[in-house]
Design a protein around this motif. Structure first.
Motif, PDB file in Angstrom:
ATOM      1  N   LYS A 109      -5.195  -2.839   6.816  1.00  0.00           N
ATOM      2  CA  LYS A 109      -5.356  -1.479   7.323  1.00  0.00           C
ATOM      3  C   LYS A 109      -4.732  -0.520   6.333  1.00  0.00           C
ATOM      4  N   MET A 110      -5.401   0.599   6.130  1.00  0.00           N
ATOM      5  CA  MET A 110      -4.871   1.648   5.267  1.00  0.00           C
ATOM      6  C   MET A 110      -4.921   2.965   6.026  1.00  0.00           C
ATOM      7  N   ALA A 111      -3.813   3.689   6.016  1.00  0.00           N
ATOM      8  CA  ALA A 111      -3.718   4.955   6.732  1.00  0.00           C
ATOM      9  C   ALA A 111      -4.506   6.058   6.041  1.00  0.00           C
ATOM     10  N   ASN A 126       0.987   3.822   3.096  1.00  0.00           N
ATOM     11  CA  ASN A 126       0.971   3.350   4.472  1.00  0.00           C
ATOM     12  C   ASN A 126       2.301   3.653   5.154  1.00  0.00           C
ATOM     13  N   SER A 177      -5.005   5.619  -1.137  1.00  0.00           N
ATOM     14  CA  SER A 177      -3.718   5.217  -1.705  1.00  0.00           C
ATOM     15  C   SER A 177      -3.923   4.192  -2.815  1.00  0.00           C
ATOM     16  N   ILE A 236       2.565  -5.055   3.041  1.00  0.00           N
ATOM     17  CA  ILE A 236       1.474  -5.627   3.825  1.00  0.00           C
ATOM     18  C   ILE A 236       1.674  -7.124   4.033  1.00  0.00           C
ATOM     19  N   VAL A 292       0.870  -1.171   0.000  1.00  0.00           N
ATOM     20  CA  VAL A 292       0.000   0.000   0.000  1.00  0.00           C
ATOM     21  C   VAL A 292       0.908   1.222   0.000  1.00  0.00           C
ATOM     22  N   PRO A 301       4.648   0.281   4.071  1.00  0.00           N
ATOM     23  CA  PRO A 301       3.914  -0.077   2.848  1.00  0.00           C
ATOM     24  C   PRO A 301       3.744  -1.579   2.593  1.00  0.00           C
ATOM     25  N   CYS A 355      -4.516   3.099  10.149  1.00  0.00           N
ATOM     26  CA  CYS A 355      -3.228   2.869  10.792  1.00  0.00           C
ATOM     27  C   CYS A 355      -2.998   3.942  11.850  1.00  0.00           C
TER      28      CYS A 355
END
Length: 155
Positions: free
Chosen positions: A122-124, A99, A127, A104, A96, A102, A153
């Protein structure tokens, strides 16, 4: 499963774990973590993560499908599925772009196994979600943008 083993396991259901292990009815499995990609999982940038999995020059491929929502209302739980239709797929990684970390996941596949994964990540923030596939000694990639309305995140 062997019918005799199934019967013994049912009979021993109340027995302590140590007894079952000693009797040979249960055997610990072997899980091996690959330290060769440790740098990719510790990477703070997209470039470092891609370099860690040797995917800086991956070729785009329409044979990789990423199924993810266009808009994720909660970045803490984003469903993602990756399917590779590239013959001899050996590995799938998910990155990702934005993130904090990044990289994952990365899964290796045995020959003859259908290279398909489904999980929640989870994604901050909004993206690109990038699947990286290693097959036949080459590296391929596909991307899909996911817009996040509430970050996951650290939220």
């Amino acid at each position: 499963m062997n019918p005799l083993r199934r019967t013994l396991l049912r009979a021993a259901a109340g027995a302590p774990l140590a007894t079952l292990l000693a009797a040979g009815l249960l055997r610990p499995g072997r899980v091996v973590a690959s330290p060769r990609n440790d740098a990719a999982f510790k990477a703070n940038t997209l470039h470092e993560a891609l370099r860690g999995i040797e995917a800086e020059h991956a070729s785009p491929s329409a044979e990789i499908q990423i199924k993810a929502p266009e808009i994720a209302e909660n970045g803490a739980v984003v469903s993602v599925e990756v399917v590779s239709n590239i013959p001899a797929t050996r590995r799938i990684a998910l990155v990702v772009d934005k993130n904090p970390l990044p990289m994952i996941f990365q899964f290796d596949f045995a020959q003859g196994v259908k290279p398909q994964l489904a999980t929640r990540i989870k994604m901050a923030e909004s993206s690109m979600v990038r699947a990286v596939v290693e097959a036949g000694g080459k590296t391929y990639t596909a991307m899909r943008e996911v817009k996040v309305t509430l970050g996951g995140c650290g939220s």
